[in-house]
Write a protein that holds these residues in place. Sequence first.
Motif, PDB file in Angstrom:
ATOM      1  N   GLU A 207      31.806  42.331  37.290  1.00 20.92           N
ATOM      2  CA  GLU A 207      31.231  43.127  36.207  1.00 20.92           C
ATOM      3  C   GLU A 207      31.882  44.518  36.235  1.00 20.92           C
ATOM      4  O   GLU A 207      31.323  45.484  36.755  1.00 20.92           O
ATOM      5  CB  GLU A 207      29.718  43.231  36.354  1.00 20.92           C
ATOM      6  CG  GLU A 207      28.996  41.911  36.197  1.00 20.92           C
ATOM      7  CD  GLU A 207      27.494  42.055  36.368  1.00 20.92           C
ATOM      8  OE1 GLU A 207      26.906  43.003  35.796  1.00 20.92           O
ATOM      9  OE2 GLU A 207      26.914  41.225  37.088  1.00 20.92           O
ATOM     10  N   LEU A 208      33.078  44.609  35.672  1.00 21.22           N
ATOM     11  CA  LEU A 208      33.911  45.797  35.811  1.00 21.22           C
ATOM     12  C   LEU A 208      33.298  47.056  35.213  1.00 21.22           C
ATOM     13  O   LEU A 208      33.585  48.160  35.668  1.00 21.22           O
ATOM     14  CB  LEU A 208      35.284  45.536  35.194  1.00 21.22           C
ATOM     15  CG  LEU A 208      36.030  44.308  35.738  1.00 21.22           C
ATOM     16  CD1 LEU A 208      37.375  44.162  35.037  1.00 21.22           C
ATOM     17  CD2 LEU A 208      36.194  44.380  37.244  1.00 21.22           C
ATOM     18  N   SER A 209      32.432  46.918  34.243  1.00 29.40           N
ATOM     19  CA  SER A 209      31.829  48.089  33.596  1.00 29.40           C
ATOM     20  C   SER A 209      30.803  48.791  34.474  1.00 29.40           C
ATOM     21  O   SER A 209      30.357  49.897  34.143  1.00 29.40           O
ATOM     22  CB  SER A 209      31.172  47.676  32.277  1.00 29.40           C
ATOM     23  OG  SER A 209      30.085  46.793  32.532  1.00 29.40           O
ATOM     24  N   GLN A 210      30.438  48.216  35.587  1.00 31.33           N
ATOM     25  CA  GLN A 210      29.392  48.774  36.441  1.00 31.33           C
ATOM     26  C   GLN A 210      29.756  50.128  37.048  1.00 31.33           C
ATOM     27  O   GLN A 210      28.880  50.930  37.364  1.00 31.33           O
ATOM     28  CB  GLN A 210      29.040  47.793  37.566  1.00 31.33           C
ATOM     29  CG  GLN A 210      28.339  46.550  37.075  1.00 31.33           C
ATOM     30  CD  GLN A 210      26.968  46.873  36.524  1.00 31.33           C
ATOM     31  OE1 GLN A 210      26.153  47.522  37.158  1.00 31.33           O
ATOM     32  NE2 GLN A 210      26.710  46.420  35.302  1.00 31.33           N
TER      33      GLN A 210
ATOM     34  N   GLU B 158      40.825  43.359  38.135  1.00 28.40           N
ATOM     35  CA  GLU B 158      40.552  43.933  36.812  1.00 28.40           C
ATOM     36  C   GLU B 158      41.394  43.269  35.710  1.00 28.40           C
ATOM     37  O   GLU B 158      41.329  43.677  34.558  1.00 28.40           O
ATOM     38  CB  GLU B 158      40.817  45.436  36.843  1.00 28.40           C
ATOM     39  CG  GLU B 158      39.835  46.176  37.726  1.00 28.40           C
ATOM     40  CD  GLU B 158      40.054  47.672  37.768  1.00 28.40           C
ATOM     41  OE1 GLU B 158      41.032  48.173  37.165  1.00 28.40           O
ATOM     42  OE2 GLU B 158      39.240  48.360  38.398  1.00 28.40           O
ATOM     43  N   GLY B 159      42.194  42.249  36.075  1.00 27.83           N
ATOM     44  CA  GLY B 159      42.949  41.514  35.085  1.00 27.83           C
ATOM     45  C   GLY B 159      44.329  42.037  34.782  1.00 27.83           C
ATOM     46  O   GLY B 159      44.950  41.630  33.799  1.00 27.83           O
ATOM     47  N   VAL B 160      44.847  42.923  35.637  1.00 24.92           N
ATOM     48  CA  VAL B 160      46.180  43.469  35.422  1.00 24.92           C
ATOM     49  C   VAL B 160      47.200  42.548  36.080  1.00 24.92           C
ATOM     50  O   VAL B 160      47.063  42.199  37.254  1.00 24.92           O
ATOM     51  CB  VAL B 160      46.300  44.901  36.023  1.00 24.92           C
ATOM     52  CG1 VAL B 160      47.737  45.411  35.926  1.00 24.92           C
ATOM     53  CG2 VAL B 160      45.329  45.844  35.342  1.00 24.92           C
ATOM     54  N   GLU B 161      48.201  42.139  35.303  1.00 28.32           N
ATOM     55  CA  GLU B 161      49.289  41.332  35.853  1.00 28.32           C
ATOM     56  C   GLU B 161      50.246  42.254  36.603  1.00 28.32           C
ATOM     57  O   GLU B 161      50.663  43.268  36.073  1.00 28.32           O
ATOM     58  CB  GLU B 161      50.038  40.613  34.730  1.00 28.32           C
ATOM     59  CG  GLU B 161      49.250  39.483  34.102  1.00 28.32           C
ATOM     60  CD  GLU B 161      48.917  38.368  35.091  1.00 28.32           C
ATOM     61  OE1 GLU B 161      49.770  38.030  35.935  1.00 28.32           O
ATOM     62  OE2 GLU B 161      47.803  37.833  34.999  1.00 28.32           O
TER      63      GLU B 161
END
Length: 176
Positions: free
Chosen positions: A79-82, A172-175
């Motif tokens: 839950e990255l927005s936390q 966080e989804g960064v390649e």
Amino acid sequence: MPARSAKSSVSFGLDRLSTPIGIALLITDAEGHLRALDWDDYEHRMRELLRLHHGAVELRDRPAPTGMRTALSRYFDGELSQLAGIAWRIAGTPFQQKVWTALAQIPAGTTMSYGALAARIDMPKAIRAVGHANGSNPISVVLPCHRLIGADGSLVKYGGGLERKRWLLRHEGVEI
């Protein structure tokens, strides 16, 4: 905030939180603000940053606020927005504070070069100074210094080690 004299000291709470990338040390003040977040294997570095920013510091075992612990655990669960809900307070020079506050504005899942951050704070020639301030960031993860990368897209220094930086960015989804 100026450094305190050697005769007085400031007291902060110290808590530990297990994460997928190691034990996080959570340093909080009496009001429950996060003052530092670092890794147990980098405790010496964290204590030195605290000393530089606050003078004599005493760390006492004290649980961090439940909401802070929950938000960090949820961040590590995806839950990255936390992170946005964590109350923090920083010391340091006005320039450092400007850089660290700007770090908090870099959204999860994105990266930025040191030069781009320097331009964002209206100091486009201060790339090296931004790098130094980034390296002195006392609040890892929450003030996401891991989101700064080299101009060529390469991973560069991270106070908690490049493997942690790589993990955080991938998380966080960064390649990379």
